[in-house]
Design an enzyme around this catalytic site. Structure first.
Site, PDB file in Angstrom:
ATOM      1  N   CYS A 275      -2.926  -2.235   6.095  1.00  0.00           N
ATOM      2  CA  CYS A 275      -3.160  -0.904   6.660  1.00  0.00           C
ATOM      3  C   CYS A 275      -4.557  -0.820   7.267  1.00  0.00           C
ATOM      4  O   CYS A 275      -4.823   0.049   8.106  1.00  0.00           O
ATOM      5  CB  CYS A 275      -2.953   0.182   5.602  1.00  0.00           C
ATOM      6  SG  CYS A 275      -4.001   0.024   4.153  1.00  0.00           S
TER       7      CYS A 275
ATOM      8  N   CYS B  31       0.840  -1.196   0.000  1.00  0.00           N
ATOM      9  CA  CYS B  31       0.000   0.000   0.000  1.00  0.00           C
ATOM     10  C   CYS B  31       0.879   1.251   0.000  1.00  0.00           C
ATOM     11  O   CYS B  31       1.756   1.403   0.849  1.00  0.00           O
ATOM     12  CB  CYS B  31      -0.904  -0.016   1.228  1.00  0.00           C
ATOM     13  SG  CYS B  31      -1.745   1.545   1.538  1.00  0.00           S
ATOM     14  N   GLU B  32       0.640   2.151  -0.947  1.00  0.00           N
ATOM     15  CA  GLU B  32       1.503   3.323  -1.062  1.00  0.00           C
ATOM     16  C   GLU B  32       1.204   4.383  -0.007  1.00  0.00           C
ATOM     17  O   GLU B  32       1.948   5.363   0.120  1.00  0.00           O
ATOM     18  CB  GLU B  32       1.393   3.947  -2.452  1.00  0.00           C
ATOM     19  CG  GLU B  32       0.061   4.574  -2.783  1.00  0.00           C
ATOM     20  CD  GLU B  32       0.027   5.122  -4.204  1.00  0.00           C
ATOM     21  OE1 GLU B  32      -0.620   6.159  -4.397  1.00  0.00           O
ATOM     22  OE2 GLU B  32       0.632   4.520  -5.108  1.00  0.00           O
ATOM     23  N   HIS B  33       0.145   4.208   0.761  1.00  0.00           N
ATOM     24  CA  HIS B  33      -0.199   5.199   1.781  1.00  0.00           C
ATOM     25  C   HIS B  33       0.462   4.923   3.125  1.00  0.00           C
ATOM     26  O   HIS B  33       0.741   5.859   3.874  1.00  0.00           O
ATOM     27  CB  HIS B  33      -1.716   5.256   1.963  1.00  0.00           C
ATOM     28  CG  HIS B  33      -2.447   5.662   0.723  1.00  0.00           C
ATOM     29  ND1 HIS B  33      -3.693   5.178   0.391  1.00  0.00           N
ATOM     30  CD2 HIS B  33      -2.081   6.487  -0.286  1.00  0.00           C
ATOM     31  CE1 HIS B  33      -4.074   5.704  -0.766  1.00  0.00           C
ATOM     32  NE2 HIS B  33      -3.112   6.486  -1.199  1.00  0.00           N
TER      33      HIS B  33
END
Length: 216
Positions: free
Chosen positions: A175, A104-106
């Site tokens: 996440c 997840c890029e967040h």
């Protein structure tokens, strides 16, 4: 909620990369990332002289560059060879339960799940393992699941010269599962349907094959 925070919607099907993303060599990236990881760990108060910790920055740097984010570099893109459809097979071909390991890029936490990919030949076919490799290539980068789904479909459409490609991904986001709401049971389903797969009957046939009852 933060400005992006838990918003998992990507802005486009293109991974956001700077124009100079590949001017630095992988060797230099390893050195730079290793220093940055060491700084983060030191900031957290960890004793970096401990035998168990002192090798962690180097291991993380190698993991980032050579493994979980290796799909960022175009040199690692799989060569997708196509062949004439000599068998004249004109029905749907489905490759289901392709393992997805992404990030997840967040929050830089894992996304783990399954991808189901299908196409209808317009005269060419692709090796089955190449479909897995395409999924793996686009998964190995900071991602949002919507973008990953679109990238898989668009790559196969380019390679095979047909719009008749579909992909569904069902994945767990750590996440969500391990932080924040900490819902360990929930998963996220995304889909991208091209060409004939936009038609209800064809789409339903595909979903029946993968035994997914979600209403798209």
């Amino acid at each position: 909620m933060e400005a992006i925070g838990d918003d998992h919607i990507g802005t486009s099907a293109v991974t956001p990369l700077r124009a100079d993303a590949f001017e630095m060599s992988n060797a230099d990236k390893l050195v730079s990332i290793q220093k940055d990881v060491a700084h983060i760990m030191e900031t957290l108060g960890l004793d970096m002289t401990d035998d168990s910790l002192k090798g962690t920055p180097k291991r993380v740097a190698k993991m980032f560059v050579n493994e979980i984010f290796s799909g960022l570099h175009p040199d690692n893109k799989p060569n997708v060879s196509v062949f004439d459809n000599n068998y004249k097979y004109g029905e749907m071909l489905v490759e289901k339960n392709i393992t997805v390991y992404s990030t997840c890029e967040h929050h830089l936490l894992p996304i783990v799940g399954r991808a189901h990919v299908a196409y209808i030949s317009n005269g060419t076919v692709v090796g089955l393992s190449k479909m897995n490799r395409i999924v793996d290539y686009y998964a190995k980068r900071p991602q949002v699941q919507e973008r990953l789904t679109m990238q898989i479909v668009q790559e196969l459409q380019r390679a095979m010269g047909t719009e008749d490609v579909a992909c569904v991904i069902d994945a767990k986001h750590l996440c969500v599962n391990s932080r924040g709401i900490r819902d360990i049971e929930s998963s996220t389903v995304t889909s991208e349907f091209g060409g004939k797969f936009k038609e209800e009957a064809t789409r339903r046939e595909f979903l029946d094959y993968i035994k997914l009852d979600t209403d798209f």
